[in-house]
Each structure stands twice: as C-alpha cells, then as structure tokens.
Design a protein around this motif. Structure first.
Motif, short mmCIF file in Angstrom:
data_model
loop_
_atom_site.label_atom_id
_atom_site.label_comp_id
_atom_site.label_asym_id
_atom_site.label_seq_id
_atom_site.Cartn_x
_atom_site.Cartn_y
_atom_site.Cartn_z
N ALA A 40 -1.48 -1.25 -16.63
CA ALA A 40 -0.09 -1.11 -17.03
C ALA A 40 0.80 -1.11 -15.79
N ALA A 41 1.93 -1.79 -15.90
CA ALA A 41 2.86 -1.84 -14.78
C ALA A 41 3.56 -0.50 -14.62
N ALA A 42 3.77 -0.13 -13.37
CA ALA A 42 4.49 1.12 -13.10
C ALA A 42 5.95 0.93 -13.46
N PRO A 43 6.59 1.94 -14.01
CA PRO A 43 8.01 1.79 -14.36
C PRO A 43 8.84 1.57 -13.10
N ILE A 44 9.83 0.70 -13.23
CA ILE A 44 10.70 0.38 -12.10
C ILE A 44 12.04 1.06 -12.31
N ALA A 45 12.49 1.75 -11.30
CA ALA A 45 13.78 2.42 -11.38
C ALA A 45 14.88 1.36 -11.40
N PRO A 46 15.94 1.56 -12.18
CA PRO A 46 17.01 0.58 -12.22
C PRO A 46 17.73 0.52 -10.88
N GLY A 47 17.98 -0.69 -10.39
CA GLY A 47 18.72 -0.87 -9.14
C GLY A 47 17.88 -0.61 -7.92
N PRO A 48 18.39 -1.01 -6.77
CA PRO A 48 17.61 -0.91 -5.54
C PRO A 48 17.55 0.48 -4.93
N ILE A 49 18.46 1.38 -5.28
CA ILE A 49 18.42 2.72 -4.68
C ILE A 49 17.37 3.53 -5.41
N VAL A 50 16.41 4.02 -4.67
CA VAL A 50 15.34 4.78 -5.29
C VAL A 50 15.30 6.21 -4.75
N THR A 51 16.38 6.63 -4.13
CA THR A 51 16.43 7.98 -3.60
C THR A 51 17.84 8.52 -3.67
N ASN A 52 17.94 9.82 -3.72
CA ASN A 52 19.25 10.46 -3.57
C ASN A 52 19.23 11.39 -2.37
N ASP A 53 18.22 11.22 -1.54
CA ASP A 53 18.08 12.00 -0.32
C ASP A 53 19.16 11.55 0.68
#
Length: 165
Positions: A40-53
């Motif tokens: 199963a494919a891993a879920p992809i977060a919407p948009g290129p930003i994957v952090t709020n750090d």
C-alpha cells in the motif's frame, strides 16, 4: 527461375507461420512477482510543505533565497534592500510581512527601485516566494523588534484563489 523460388519460399514461410496455434500466456503462480500484491502506498501530505517546524521553514526560506533572491539582495542591485540591512528593511517591515509577500509575488515599483514579480522568475511558486521573504525579514529585522512569526499565516503561502499549496 529465381523469382519463382522466392515466391514459393515466401508462401511456404507465411503458411507455416500463420498455421501455428498460439500458446496462451502463462498464468502467474502464487510465487511469481505478478501474483503478489503491491504494498500500500504511504499517504502523501497535501502540498510540498511537510513541516511546521520554524527552523525547517527558515532553512527552506534560505534555500529559496539563495536560488533566486540573492542575485539582487546580496549586492543591492536595482535598489533592492541588502540582506541584513536593518535600516533599508525597516520601512518595508513596518508595512507588514503580508504586504511584503504580496509585493514580492505581484511585483512592486517603489521609490528606490523595482521588485519584479516573483523575483523575475515566473515559475517560482508563491509559496517559495513567501518563505524567501520571511527568511529575509527575519535576517533583516533589528534584534529588539518583534519577530515576523507573529504575522506569518497561511495567507502568505498563496497568491491566487485556488492556487494549490
């Protein structure tokens, strides 16, 4: 004579080739790779930003700055405020981070010079421009002034309605 031989050879070859029964394709066995289920494919977060750090976002802003903004803002080309020049940035920062981002995305003609839309790179995403502007604002803000983090919000990541993030 040679023509007759070639004609008969061609007919014999075609007859032989067309009369063969086709073999069915082999069915995959449980051990063959085709029979195994794909993971199963891993879920992809919407948009290129994957952090709020904040540190990671600042690093991204620095990379975008080096890729596009540095060519003018390092040397002050065309009236661009130099990175880290608190006095040159103060009037711009007083207008607010959102206004700075808007001007960088859409372009701006000011008293000291011209800011081309998206730094002159129409392929640069609004999100990248926003991160670079935030980076420049943080570096160019006086130490005793309020951080731009208080002004940063998701509005600063897009420039048009419906633009993907």
């Amino acid at each position: 004579m040679i023509r007759l031989f070639l004609l008969l050879s061609t007919l014999a070859l075609l007859t032989t080739a067309c009369s063969r029964e086709e073999q069915p394709a082999p069915q995959p066995t449980p051990t063959s790779p085709a029979a195994q289920e794909a993971p199963a494919a891993a879920p992809i977060a919407p948009g290129p930003i994957v952090t709020n750090d904040p540190e990671a976002l600042s690093d991204m802003g620095a990379r975008y700055y080096r890729r596009g903004c540095a060519q003018c803002h390092d040397e002050g080309v065309g009236g661009a405020p130099r990175l880290g020049d608190v006095e040159a940035w103060r009037p711009r920062l007083d207008k607010g981070l959102h206004k700075l981002v808007e001007n960088a995305i859409n372009g701006f003609q000011g008293e000291s010079g011209l800011m081309p839309a998206r730094g002159g790179n129409p392929q640069m995403r609004a999100e990248a421009v926003s991160m670079a502007v935030r980076f420049m604002a943080e570096v160019s803000r006086a130490e005793d002034e309020e951080s731009a983090e208080d002004e940063w919000d998701e509005e600063d990541l897009g420039d048009e309605e419906g633009e993907e993030r």
